[in-house]
Design a protein around this motif. Sequence first.
Motif, PDB file in Angstrom:
ATOM      1  N   SER A 162     -12.790   2.371   7.154  1.00  0.00           N
ATOM      2  CA  SER A 162     -11.736   1.683   6.407  1.00  0.00           C
ATOM      3  C   SER A 162     -10.369   2.105   6.928  1.00  0.00           C
ATOM      4  CB  SER A 162     -11.845   2.017   4.920  1.00  0.00           C
ATOM      5  OG  SER A 162     -11.512   3.377   4.707  1.00  0.00           O
ATOM      6  N   LEU A 163      -9.347   1.363   6.521  1.00  0.00           N
ATOM      7  CA  LEU A 163      -7.995   1.708   6.936  1.00  0.00           C
ATOM      8  C   LEU A 163      -7.578   3.066   6.386  1.00  0.00           C
ATOM      9  CD1 LEU A 163      -6.115  -1.708   6.591  1.00  0.00           C
ATOM     10  CD2 LEU A 163      -7.343  -0.753   8.550  1.00  0.00           C
ATOM     11  N   ILE A 164      -8.071   3.402   5.210  1.00  0.00           N
ATOM     12  CA  ILE A 164      -7.731   4.710   4.641  1.00  0.00           C
ATOM     13  C   ILE A 164      -8.423   5.834   5.405  1.00  0.00           C
ATOM     14  CG2 ILE A 164      -9.587   4.852   2.915  1.00  0.00           C
ATOM     15  CD1 ILE A 164      -7.397   5.911   0.958  1.00  0.00           C
ATOM     16  N   ASP A 165      -9.623   5.540   5.954  1.00  0.00           N
ATOM     17  CA  ASP A 165     -10.320   6.528   6.788  1.00  0.00           C
ATOM     18  C   ASP A 165      -9.536   6.784   8.073  1.00  0.00           C
ATOM     19  OD1 ASP A 165     -12.446   6.773   5.017  1.00  0.00           O
ATOM     20  OD2 ASP A 165     -13.608   5.173   5.974  1.00  0.00           O
ATOM     21  N   LEU A 166      -9.035   5.725   8.662  1.00  0.00           N
ATOM     22  CA  LEU A 166      -8.323   5.845   9.949  1.00  0.00           C
ATOM     23  C   LEU A 166      -6.936   6.445   9.757  1.00  0.00           C
ATOM     24  CD1 LEU A 166      -9.328   2.387  11.472  1.00  0.00           C
ATOM     25  CD2 LEU A 166     -10.241   4.626  12.104  1.00  0.00           C
ATOM     26  N   GLY A 173       1.887   7.017  13.223  1.00  0.00           N
ATOM     27  CA  GLY A 173       3.235   6.538  12.966  1.00  0.00           C
ATOM     28  C   GLY A 173       3.430   5.048  13.125  1.00  0.00           C
ATOM     29  N   CYS A 174       2.333   4.279  13.229  1.00  0.00           N
ATOM     30  CA  CYS A 174       2.476   2.824  13.322  1.00  0.00           C
ATOM     31  C   CYS A 174       1.706   2.149  12.181  1.00  0.00           C
ATOM     32  CB  CYS A 174       2.022   2.299  14.684  1.00  0.00           C
ATOM     33  SG  CYS A 174       0.515   3.010  15.323  1.00  0.00           S
ATOM     34  N   ASN A 175       1.918   0.859  12.005  1.00  0.00           N
ATOM     35  CA  ASN A 175       1.374   0.152  10.850  1.00  0.00           C
ATOM     36  C   ASN A 175       0.496  -1.028  11.249  1.00  0.00           C
ATOM     37  OD1 ASN A 175       2.841   1.408   8.412  1.00  0.00           O
ATOM     38  ND2 ASN A 175       4.520   0.965   9.824  1.00  0.00           N
ATOM     39  N   ILE A 176      -0.650  -1.157  10.573  1.00  0.00           N
ATOM     40  CA  ILE A 176      -1.509  -2.336  10.735  1.00  0.00           C
ATOM     41  C   ILE A 176      -1.024  -3.364   9.717  1.00  0.00           C
ATOM     42  CG2 ILE A 176      -3.849  -3.249  10.532  1.00  0.00           C
ATOM     43  CD1 ILE A 176      -4.868  -0.441  11.319  1.00  0.00           C
ATOM     44  N   VAL A 177      -0.430  -4.451  10.206  1.00  0.00           N
ATOM     45  CA  VAL A 177       0.185  -5.422   9.303  1.00  0.00           C
ATOM     46  C   VAL A 177      -0.721  -6.604   8.991  1.00  0.00           C
ATOM     47  CG1 VAL A 177       2.523  -4.774   9.949  1.00  0.00           C
ATOM     48  CG2 VAL A 177       1.348  -6.560  11.239  1.00  0.00           C
ATOM     49  N   ALA A 178      -1.776  -6.781   9.798  1.00  0.00           N
ATOM     50  CA  ALA A 178      -2.700  -7.889   9.544  1.00  0.00           C
ATOM     51  C   ALA A 178      -4.010  -7.644  10.294  1.00  0.00           C
ATOM     52  CB  ALA A 178      -2.092  -9.220   9.967  1.00  0.00           C
ATOM     53  N   ILE A 179      -5.082  -8.281   9.794  1.00  0.00           N
ATOM     54  CA  ILE A 179      -6.391  -8.206  10.443  1.00  0.00           C
ATOM     55  C   ILE A 179      -6.936  -9.617  10.588  1.00  0.00           C
ATOM     56  CG2 ILE A 179      -8.760  -7.336  10.291  1.00  0.00           C
ATOM     57  CD1 ILE A 179      -7.734  -5.062   8.554  1.00  0.00           C
ATOM     58  N   LYS A 180      -7.304  -9.970  11.819  1.00  0.00           N
ATOM     59  CA  LYS A 180      -7.934 -11.264  12.075  1.00  0.00           C
ATOM     60  C   LYS A 180      -9.448 -11.090  12.098  1.00  0.00           C
ATOM     61  CE  LYS A 180      -4.338 -13.276  15.068  1.00  0.00           C
ATOM     62  NZ  LYS A 180      -4.087 -13.817  16.436  1.00  0.00           N
ATOM     63  N   GLN A 181     -10.147 -11.949  11.369  1.00  0.00           N
ATOM     64  CA  GLN A 181     -11.600 -11.969  11.367  1.00  0.00           C
ATOM     65  C   GLN A 181     -12.034 -13.400  11.636  1.00  0.00           C
ATOM     66  OE1 GLN A 181     -12.241 -10.233   7.449  1.00  0.00           O
ATOM     67  NE2 GLN A 181     -12.804  -8.271   8.365  1.00  0.00           N
ATOM     68  N   ILE A 185      -7.136 -14.842   8.796  1.00  0.00           N
ATOM     69  CA  ILE A 185      -6.255 -13.693   8.998  1.00  0.00           C
ATOM     70  C   ILE A 185      -5.844 -13.137   7.640  1.00  0.00           C
ATOM     71  CG2 ILE A 185      -4.249 -15.236   9.232  1.00  0.00           C
ATOM     72  CD1 ILE A 185      -3.063 -13.049  11.108  1.00  0.00           C
ATOM     73  N   ASN A 186      -5.987 -11.834   7.494  1.00  0.00           N
ATOM     74  CA  ASN A 186      -5.621 -11.137   6.260  1.00  0.00           C
ATOM     75  C   ASN A 186      -4.292 -10.432   6.488  1.00  0.00           C
ATOM     76  OD1 ASN A 186      -5.405  -9.594   3.979  1.00  0.00           O
ATOM     77  ND2 ASN A 186      -7.357  -8.517   4.227  1.00  0.00           N
ATOM     78  N   VAL A 187      -3.227 -10.953   5.886  1.00  0.00           N
ATOM     79  CA  VAL A 187      -1.893 -10.388   6.101  1.00  0.00           C
ATOM     80  C   VAL A 187      -1.574  -9.269   5.113  1.00  0.00           C
ATOM     81  CG1 VAL A 187      -0.958 -12.461   7.158  1.00  0.00           C
ATOM     82  CG2 VAL A 187      -0.840 -12.190   4.675  1.00  0.00           C
ATOM     83  N   SER A 188      -2.499  -9.012   4.176  1.00  0.00           N
ATOM     84  CA  SER A 188      -2.317  -7.895   3.236  1.00  0.00           C
ATOM     85  C   SER A 188      -3.618  -7.110   3.142  1.00  0.00           C
ATOM     86  CB  SER A 188      -1.920  -8.422   1.856  1.00  0.00           C
ATOM     87  OG  SER A 188      -0.706  -9.134   1.917  1.00  0.00           O
ATOM     88  N   PRO A 189      -4.014  -6.474   4.250  1.00  0.00           N
ATOM     89  CA  PRO A 189      -5.302  -5.768   4.244  1.00  0.00           C
ATOM     90  C   PRO A 189      -5.317  -4.609   3.254  1.00  0.00           C
ATOM     91  CG  PRO A 189      -4.045  -5.217   6.219  1.00  0.00           C
ATOM     92  CD  PRO A 189      -3.318  -6.328   5.536  1.00  0.00           C
ATOM     93  N   SER A 190      -6.445  -4.458   2.557  1.00  0.00           N
ATOM     94  CA  SER A 190      -6.607  -3.361   1.612  1.00  0.00           C
ATOM     95  C   SER A 190      -6.963  -2.081   2.344  1.00  0.00           C
ATOM     96  CB  SER A 190      -7.715  -3.709   0.611  1.00  0.00           C
ATOM     97  OG  SER A 190      -8.120  -2.561  -0.110  1.00  0.00           O
ATOM     98  N   ALA A 191      -6.546  -0.959   1.800  1.00  0.00           N
ATOM     99  CA  ALA A 191      -6.848   0.337   2.422  1.00  0.00           C
ATOM    100  C   ALA A 191      -8.345   0.604   2.469  1.00  0.00           C
ATOM    101  CB  ALA A 191      -6.149   1.448   1.659  1.00  0.00           C
ATOM    102  N   GLU A 192      -9.100  -0.076   1.583  1.00  0.00           N
ATOM    103  CA  GLU A 192     -10.550   0.136   1.531  1.00  0.00           C
ATOM    104  C   GLU A 192     -11.319  -0.813   2.449  1.00  0.00           C
ATOM    105  OE1 GLU A 192      -8.660  -0.092  -1.316  1.00  0.00           O
ATOM    106  OE2 GLU A 192      -8.654   2.100  -1.545  1.00  0.00           O
TER     107      GLU A 192
END
Length: 221
Positions: A162-166, A173-181, A185-192
């Motif tokens: 998960s994003l919280i694991d990573l 110091g950088c940000n994942i702003v979206a995930i394409k599947q 496209i998920n522009v508000s990915p959950s930490a889980e």
Amino acid sequence: MVKDYAVIGLGRFGGSICRELSKEGKQVLAIDNDENRVNEYKKIAYHSVIADTTDEDTLKDIGIQNFDHVIVAIGENIQASILTAVILVDLGIKKITVKAKNDYHEKILDKIGVHHIVHPERDMGRKIAHSIISHNILDYLELSDEHSIVEVKAGEKMIGKSLIDLDVRAKYGCNIVAIKQGRSINVSPSAEDALQENDVLIVIGADEDISRFERNLVIDD
């Protein structure tokens, strides 16, 4: 596995690739027939040589066949570019990337068996350098001199986590702003949210932070 790169032609385009690969800690052999350009890159590249790359014996003498990836960035001289590419193909170089000046040049390069053809008018040296390093790095856009946004395929080390694991923001110091599947496209990915194979991440941050993120999580060994 450590890969060795050779860049032939140290003009603006070839020089940009040479600088970026060297900045990423890659061993780069810089080659040009202009002594002044070669001298300029002595402190940038791992090694630099003056050479006529249209001569097969010269290329053999500098051990070009020992390099994993050769980038031909010769500028105006299309004939020299094609002759160099022909020799590299004949020598069985594992990966050959060549700069094409126009569509006609590209057709010839394609016919002789060049693996990857690029148009510098359409592609930044930095973007291409990062795609050379890893097939997981899909796109690279400069936002400023020090910040960029990248599109990367989830590396093996990321799949199932998960994003919280990573914890990308805290560790790199950088940000994942979206995930394409696929097409979504998920522009508000959950930490889980757990990352899956073939997921594509949109990441924004400082260039140095993005490079550390790529080296540790994106580029598969």
